[in-house]
Design an enzyme around this catalytic site. Structure first.
Site, PDB file in Angstrom:
ATOM      1  N   LEU A 102      25.086  35.513  31.990  1.00  0.00           N
ATOM      2  CA  LEU A 102      26.226  36.148  32.651  1.00  0.00           C
ATOM      3  C   LEU A 102      26.125  35.971  34.165  1.00  0.00           C
ATOM      4  O   LEU A 102      25.025  36.010  34.729  1.00  0.00           O
ATOM      5  CB  LEU A 102      26.262  37.645  32.315  1.00  0.00           C
ATOM      6  CG  LEU A 102      26.337  38.002  30.830  1.00  0.00           C
ATOM      7  CD1 LEU A 102      26.687  39.467  30.666  1.00  0.00           C
ATOM      8  CD2 LEU A 102      27.330  37.125  30.089  1.00  0.00           C
TER       9      LEU A 102
ATOM     10  N   GLY B  72      22.679  35.728  28.536  1.00  0.00           N
ATOM     11  CA  GLY B  72      23.999  35.345  28.035  1.00  0.00           C
ATOM     12  C   GLY B  72      24.031  33.918  27.512  1.00  0.00           C
ATOM     13  O   GLY B  72      24.752  33.610  26.560  1.00  0.00           O
TER      14      GLY B  72
ATOM     15  N   ASN C 162      16.435  37.994  28.158  1.00  0.00           N
ATOM     16  CA  ASN C 162      15.492  38.550  29.129  1.00  0.00           C
ATOM     17  C   ASN C 162      16.047  39.745  29.899  1.00  0.00           C
ATOM     18  O   ASN C 162      15.583  40.061  30.992  1.00  0.00           O
ATOM     19  CB  ASN C 162      15.061  37.452  30.111  1.00  0.00           C
ATOM     20  CG  ASN C 162      16.224  36.927  30.933  1.00  0.00           C
ATOM     21  OD1 ASN C 162      17.348  36.892  30.451  1.00  0.00           O
ATOM     22  ND2 ASN C 162      15.965  36.543  32.166  1.00  0.00           N
ATOM     23  N   GLU C 163      17.049  40.420  29.299  1.00  0.00           N
ATOM     24  CA  GLU C 163      17.686  41.554  29.996  1.00  0.00           C
ATOM     25  C   GLU C 163      16.678  42.578  30.515  1.00  0.00           C
ATOM     26  O   GLU C 163      16.831  43.121  31.604  1.00  0.00           O
ATOM     27  CB  GLU C 163      18.655  42.291  29.059  1.00  0.00           C
ATOM     28  CG  GLU C 163      19.994  41.651  28.902  1.00  0.00           C
ATOM     29  CD  GLU C 163      19.988  40.580  27.836  1.00  0.00           C
ATOM     30  OE1 GLU C 163      18.892  40.196  27.381  1.00  0.00           O
ATOM     31  OE2 GLU C 163      21.079  40.126  27.469  1.00  0.00           O
TER      32      GLU C 163
HETATM   33  N1  CO8 Z   1      24.683  34.428  37.977  1.00  0.00           N
HETATM   34  C1  CO8 Z   1      25.141  34.043  39.190  1.00  0.00           C
HETATM   35  N2  CO8 Z   1      24.524  33.153  39.988  1.00  0.00           N
HETATM   36  C2  CO8 Z   1      23.380  32.641  39.540  1.00  0.00           C
HETATM   37  C3  CO8 Z   1      22.827  32.991  38.274  1.00  0.00           C
HETATM   38  C4  CO8 Z   1      23.534  33.939  37.487  1.00  0.00           C
HETATM   39  N3  CO8 Z   1      23.118  34.318  36.275  1.00  0.00           N
HETATM   40  N4  CO8 Z   1      21.678  32.318  38.104  1.00  0.00           N
HETATM   41  C5  CO8 Z   1      21.522  31.562  39.218  1.00  0.00           C
HETATM   42  N5  CO8 Z   1      22.528  31.748  40.079  1.00  0.00           N
HETATM   43  C6  CO8 Z   1      22.763  31.097  41.375  1.00  0.00           C
HETATM   44  C7  CO8 Z   1      21.613  31.368  42.343  1.00  0.00           C
HETATM   45  O1  CO8 Z   1      21.770  32.596  42.989  1.00  0.00           O
HETATM   46  C8  CO8 Z   1      21.735  30.181  43.273  1.00  0.00           C
HETATM   47  O2  CO8 Z   1      22.805  30.407  44.140  1.00  0.00           O
HETATM   48  P1  CO8 Z   1      22.751  29.877  45.669  1.00  0.00           P
HETATM   49  O3  CO8 Z   1      22.632  28.379  45.560  1.00  0.00           O
HETATM   50  O4  CO8 Z   1      24.051  30.332  46.259  1.00  0.00           O
HETATM   51  O5  CO8 Z   1      21.542  30.502  46.281  1.00  0.00           O
HETATM   52  C9  CO8 Z   1      22.175  29.050  42.349  1.00  0.00           C
HETATM   53  O6  CO8 Z   1      22.749  29.693  41.189  1.00  0.00           O
HETATM   54  C10 CO8 Z   1      21.018  28.179  41.879  1.00  0.00           C
HETATM   55  O7  CO8 Z   1      19.998  29.005  41.354  1.00  0.00           O
HETATM   56  P2  CO8 Z   1      18.442  28.666  41.526  1.00  0.00           P
HETATM   57  O8  CO8 Z   1      18.194  28.153  42.902  1.00  0.00           O
HETATM   58  O9  CO8 Z   1      17.658  29.842  41.068  1.00  0.00           O
HETATM   59  O10 CO8 Z   1      18.326  27.429  40.505  1.00  0.00           O
HETATM   60  P3  CO8 Z   1      17.081  26.987  39.636  1.00  0.00           P
HETATM   61  O11 CO8 Z   1      17.467  25.681  39.035  1.00  0.00           O
HETATM   62  O12 CO8 Z   1      15.824  27.057  40.414  1.00  0.00           O
HETATM   63  O13 CO8 Z   1      16.957  28.084  38.475  1.00  0.00           O
HETATM   64  C11 CO8 Z   1      17.765  29.510  36.730  1.00  0.00           C
HETATM   65  C12 CO8 Z   1      18.004  28.248  37.586  1.00  0.00           C
HETATM   66  C13 CO8 Z   1      16.531  29.313  35.833  1.00  0.00           C
HETATM   67  C14 CO8 Z   1      18.984  29.721  35.852  1.00  0.00           C
HETATM   68  C15 CO8 Z   1      17.536  30.717  37.672  1.00  0.00           C
HETATM   69  O14 CO8 Z   1      18.557  30.709  38.666  1.00  0.00           O
HETATM   70  C16 CO8 Z   1      17.553  32.042  37.002  1.00  0.00           C
HETATM   71  O15 CO8 Z   1      16.579  32.434  36.366  1.00  0.00           O
HETATM   72  N6  CO8 Z   1      18.697  32.764  37.117  1.00  0.00           N
HETATM   73  C17 CO8 Z   1      18.818  34.071  36.547  1.00  0.00           C
HETATM   74  C18 CO8 Z   1      19.162  33.949  35.091  1.00  0.00           C
HETATM   75  C19 CO8 Z   1      19.271  35.284  34.447  1.00  0.00           C
HETATM   76  O16 CO8 Z   1      18.391  36.131  34.538  1.00  0.00           O
HETATM   77  N7  CO8 Z   1      20.396  35.490  33.753  1.00  0.00           N
HETATM   78  C20 CO8 Z   1      20.620  36.691  33.064  1.00  0.00           C
HETATM   79  C21 CO8 Z   1      21.920  37.269  33.541  1.00  0.00           C
HETATM   80  S1  CO8 Z   1      22.207  38.778  32.707  1.00  0.00           S
HETATM   81  C22 CO8 Z   1      22.831  38.358  31.194  1.00  0.00           C
HETATM   82  O17 CO8 Z   1      23.153  37.224  30.919  1.00  0.00           O
HETATM   83  C23 CO8 Z   1      23.015  39.428  30.148  1.00  0.00           C
HETATM   84  C24 CO8 Z   1      23.298  40.762  30.743  1.00  0.00           C
HETATM   85  C25 CO8 Z   1      23.719  41.743  29.674  1.00  0.00           C
HETATM   86  C26 CO8 Z   1      24.313  42.960  30.333  1.00  0.00           C
HETATM   87  C27 CO8 Z   1      24.430  44.084  29.367  1.00  0.00           C
HETATM   88  C28 CO8 Z   1      24.799  45.366  30.082  1.00  0.00           C
HETATM   89  C29 CO8 Z   1      24.995  46.513  29.112  1.00  0.00           C
END
Ligand code: CO8
Length: 229
Positions: A49, A102, A126-127
């Site tokens: 997400l 997500g 990994n929430e």
């Molecule tokens: N959302 C928005 N932006 C993101 C996300 C994301 N999920 N992930 C990465 N980005 C952005 C970064 O902030 C970065 O932006 P910028 O260039 O402006 O600084 C850009 O994308 C590139 O990211 P990285 O430099 O980190 O790129 P890498 O190739 O090194 O890594 C990864 C990519 C592995 C995807 C890493 O960015 C990461 O681990 N991201 C987080 C992923 C994550 O934890 N996702 C979980 C989201 S929560 C979800 O899906 C379920 C929630 C359920 C909610 C329920 C509530 C009741």
């Protein structure tokens, strides 16, 4: 269907809306029996997400966003097509990578998951690592995929699995060599032919035009004809 919400295919409201329209088009196409869901991003299947959609916005926005996430799951999970998540990389066609939260839900909502064997890639819900509790339908989708005990462990610890680990617990159905492995194994031979293509053609032509070879081929064809009666 190749997802391209660069850089990381995060599931934003705009992306989810477009995704749903594309999926509906395929569902309504009688000639289409299945879909391979993959990524056009260089390293990532989907970062899950879009965190920006869940931060500093209005309650109305959160509601609209969450409804789109629900809709994505409802449509994909109940799709009348065969659905395959290709979490891997083959030349420039398929995607590489990681699939947290997500993205993992999206992959689990498909009928079958193929993932590239690259030690840098990971998949999981990994929430917990973000201080969020996975909603019941995230949890149930995982239970239906890998069973109760493995889900319990996975969600409590917010685990992200490597491709072999994910395969072992059934989160991934089929591991496959990543583009790196494939390229490492095949590229030198491909490069060698590409560098000597013309001389290889000349070799073939000079070989095949030899009288002895032409005679052998003729005899072979006659033998085949006789065998057919
Ligand atoms: N959302 C928005 N932006 C993101 C996300 C994301 N999920 N992930 C990465 N980005 C952005 C970064 O902030 C970065 O932006 P910028 O260039 O402006 O600084 C850009 O994308 C590139 O990211 P990285 O430099 O980190 O790129 P890498 O190739 O090194 O890594 C990864 C990519 C592995 C995807 C890493 O960015 C990461 O681990 N991201 C987080 C992923 C994550 O934890 N996702 C979980 C989201 S929560 C979800 O899906 C379920 C929630 C359920 C909610 C329920 C509530 C009741």
């Amino acid at each position: 269907m190749k997802m391209e919400n660069l850089p990381v295919n995060s599931l934003s409201l705009d992306f989810l809306t477009e995704f749903l329209i594309s999926l509906e088009k395929l569902e309504n196409d009688r000639g289409c029996r299945g879909v391979i869901l993959t990524s056009g991003a260089p390293k990532i299947f989907s970062a899950g997400l879009d965190i920006m959609e869940m931060y500093g916005k209005s309650a109305e926005h959160y509601a609209e966003f969450w409804k789109a996430v629900q809709e994505m799951w409802l449509r994909l999970y109940q799709s009348n097509m065969v659905t395959i998540a290709a979490i891997n990389a083959i030349s420039s066609f398929l995607c590489q990578g990681s699939s947290p939260a997500g993205g993992c839900l999206m992959a689990m909502s498909c009928d079958y998951r193929i993932m590239a064997e690259n030690p840098k890639y990971s998949i999981g819900l990994n929430e917990t690592q973000l201080g969020i509790v996975a909603p019941f339908w995230f949890k149930d989708t995982m239970v239906n995929t890998i069973g109760n005990r493995a889900t319990e462990r996975s969600l409590e610890l917010g685990l992200l699995y490597s491709p072999p680990e994910a395969h072992k617990i059934g989160l991934v159905d089929q591991p496959c060599p990543s583009d790196i492995t494939k390229s490492m194994m095949r590229k030198p031979t491909v490069d060698r032919l590409l560098a000597h293509r013309e001389s290889d053609i000349q070799n073939f032509v000079s070989f095949i035009t030899k009288d002895s070879i032409q005679k052998s081929l003729q005899m072979y064809m006659e033998m085949l004809k006789q065998r057919r009666g």
